[in-house]
Each structure stands twice: as structure tokens, then as C-alpha cells.
Scaffold this motif. Structure first.
Motif, PDB file in Angstrom:
ATOM      1  N   LEU A  40      -6.366  -5.324  -5.059  1.00  0.00           N
ATOM      2  CA  LEU A  40      -6.038  -3.952  -4.674  1.00  0.00           C
ATOM      3  C   LEU A  40      -7.266  -3.232  -4.117  1.00  0.00           C
ATOM      4  O   LEU A  40      -7.182  -2.509  -3.122  1.00  0.00           O
ATOM      5  N   GLN A  43      -8.020  -4.337  -0.597  1.00  0.00           N
ATOM      6  CA  GLN A  43      -7.038  -3.811   0.353  1.00  0.00           C
ATOM      7  C   GLN A  43      -7.234  -2.323   0.639  1.00  0.00           C
ATOM      8  O   GLN A  43      -7.039  -1.884   1.766  1.00  0.00           O
ATOM      9  N   SER A  44      -7.594  -1.564  -0.381  1.00  0.00           N
ATOM     10  CA  SER A  44      -7.529  -0.109  -0.251  1.00  0.00           C
ATOM     11  C   SER A  44      -8.834   0.650  -0.438  1.00  0.00           C
ATOM     12  O   SER A  44      -8.902   1.814  -0.050  1.00  0.00           O
ATOM     13  N   GLY A  85      -3.483   8.857  -6.536  1.00  0.00           N
ATOM     14  CA  GLY A  85      -2.193   8.250  -6.238  1.00  0.00           C
ATOM     15  C   GLY A  85      -1.079   9.274  -6.124  1.00  0.00           C
ATOM     16  O   GLY A  85      -0.108   9.084  -5.417  1.00  0.00           O
ATOM     17  N   ASP A  97      -4.499   8.193   1.128  1.00  0.00           N
ATOM     18  CA  ASP A  97      -3.239   8.228   0.389  1.00  0.00           C
ATOM     19  C   ASP A  97      -3.127   6.967  -0.461  1.00  0.00           C
ATOM     20  O   ASP A  97      -3.106   5.852   0.053  1.00  0.00           O
ATOM     21  N   SER A  99      -0.624   6.694  -2.797  1.00  0.00           N
ATOM     22  CA  SER A  99       0.657   6.866  -3.473  1.00  0.00           C
ATOM     23  C   SER A  99       1.323   5.534  -3.806  1.00  0.00           C
ATOM     24  O   SER A  99       2.105   5.460  -4.752  1.00  0.00           O
ATOM     25  N   TYR A 100       0.994   4.477  -3.073  1.00  0.00           N
ATOM     26  CA  TYR A 100       1.575   3.173  -3.398  1.00  0.00           C
ATOM     27  C   TYR A 100       1.180   2.709  -4.796  1.00  0.00           C
ATOM     28  O   TYR A 100       1.857   1.881  -5.390  1.00  0.00           O
ATOM     29  N   LEU A 101       0.090   3.254  -5.332  1.00  0.00           N
ATOM     30  CA  LEU A 101      -0.318   2.901  -6.695  1.00  0.00           C
ATOM     31  C   LEU A 101       0.710   3.349  -7.729  1.00  0.00           C
ATOM     32  O   LEU A 101       0.748   2.835  -8.840  1.00  0.00           O
ATOM     33  N   THR A 103       3.918   3.101  -7.544  1.00  0.00           N
ATOM     34  CA  THR A 103       5.144   2.315  -7.545  1.00  0.00           C
ATOM     35  C   THR A 103       4.976   1.121  -8.476  1.00  0.00           C
ATOM     36  O   THR A 103       3.864   0.732  -8.811  1.00  0.00           O
ATOM     37  N   ARG A 122      -0.734  -0.869 -11.422  1.00  0.00           N
ATOM     38  CA  ARG A 122      -1.725  -0.973 -10.344  1.00  0.00           C
ATOM     39  C   ARG A 122      -2.947  -0.110 -10.633  1.00  0.00           C
ATOM     40  O   ARG A 122      -4.072  -0.506 -10.349  1.00  0.00           O
TER      41      ARG A 122
END
Length: 135
Positions: A40, A43-44, A85, A97, A99-101, A103, A122
Motif C-alpha cells: 500500500l 502504491q500510494s 482516508g 485522497d 479514501s480507498y483506505l 474500503t 488497510r
């Protein structure tokens, strides 16, 4: 007969117990462990904080959090990642952003000092990774 209350554990002992609890949770859940967190991060986060979180063009070195705080500041890191997130601004830092964290599955996390909460795995994985690379 007068009974004295049991002595309170030293702060560092409480931190060690909380660390063990987070590591134990992450060990039971491969999606919330340091290896998942490293993926993670790559990626981010690496674009700003650099490879291995040693600092980059848009973000500070994250490998010295424990040194600066006198121990890994788990609750603060979890809260910061959770806040980013959710789109909250914590300090002046411009964060992308995340925000995917938010989910995916939730897991119960010991936040220390007797507090606990449900956190997205996550977020827990990123915190576990950051804790694993402290120098």
C-alpha cells in the motif's frame, strides 16, 4: 488492613503491550500486516515520502517517528491515516485522497491507554509497515 492499589505499569511497558497487540492482530490477518502495508505504501505514499519512507519531494522522512516521539506513536499514526482516508486535513500537509483506505474489512485495534476502535485493515496495514521500518 490497608490495601495499596497495584502500581501502574510504566508508560513504555504499556506501549510495548499495545505494540504486541497490534503485531498479534496483524500476524493473524495477512491483509493488515507489514507486508500488505508495504504494498500500500509503495502504491500510494512512496511518490511523496520516498522509497522506504526516507523522505521525498513532497513528504518528510517517516522512519524516525519512533525516535522523535520516544516510541512508535501508533494511535497518532492510525488516527492520521484514518483522517486522511476520510478527507480530513490534519495540519498543513497536503495529502492525496486516501479514501480507498476506508474500503474493505474492519478490524478491532487496541489504541493504547485502554482505548480501542474498529479500523479499516488497510489503515492498520500501513501503520504496521511504518512501525516495522522505524530506526
Amino acid at each position: 488492613m490497608h490495601c495499596e492499589p497495584a502500581p501502574r505499569p510504566h508508560h513504555s511497558l504499556r506501549l510495548a503491550i499495545a505494540a504486541l497487540a497490534l503485531v498479534s492482530l496483524a500476524a493473524c490477518n495477512p491483509f493488515a500486516g507489514p507486508a500488505a502495508g508495504a504494498r500500500l505504501y509503495d502504491q500510494s505514499c512512496a511518490g511523496c515520502h520516498g522509497p522506504g519512507a526516507t523522505g521525498g519531494p513532497g513528504g518528510p522522512d517517516l522512519t524516525g517517528l519512533a525516535t522523535r516521539a520516544g516510541g512508535f506513536p501508533r494511535a497518532e499514526v492510525l488516527n492520521r491515516l484514518d483522517g486522511y482516508g476520510r478527507g480530513l486535513t490534519l495540519h498543513e500537509a497536503a495529502m492525496p485522497d486516501l479514501s480507498y483506505l476506508m474500503t474493505g474489512r474492519l478490524m478491532h485495534v487496541d489504541m493504547g491507554r485502554g482505548a480501542s476502535r474498529m479500523m479499516p485493515e488497510r489503515v492498520v496495514a500501513l501503520a504496521a509497515y511504518l512501525e516495522s521500518i522505524q530506526r
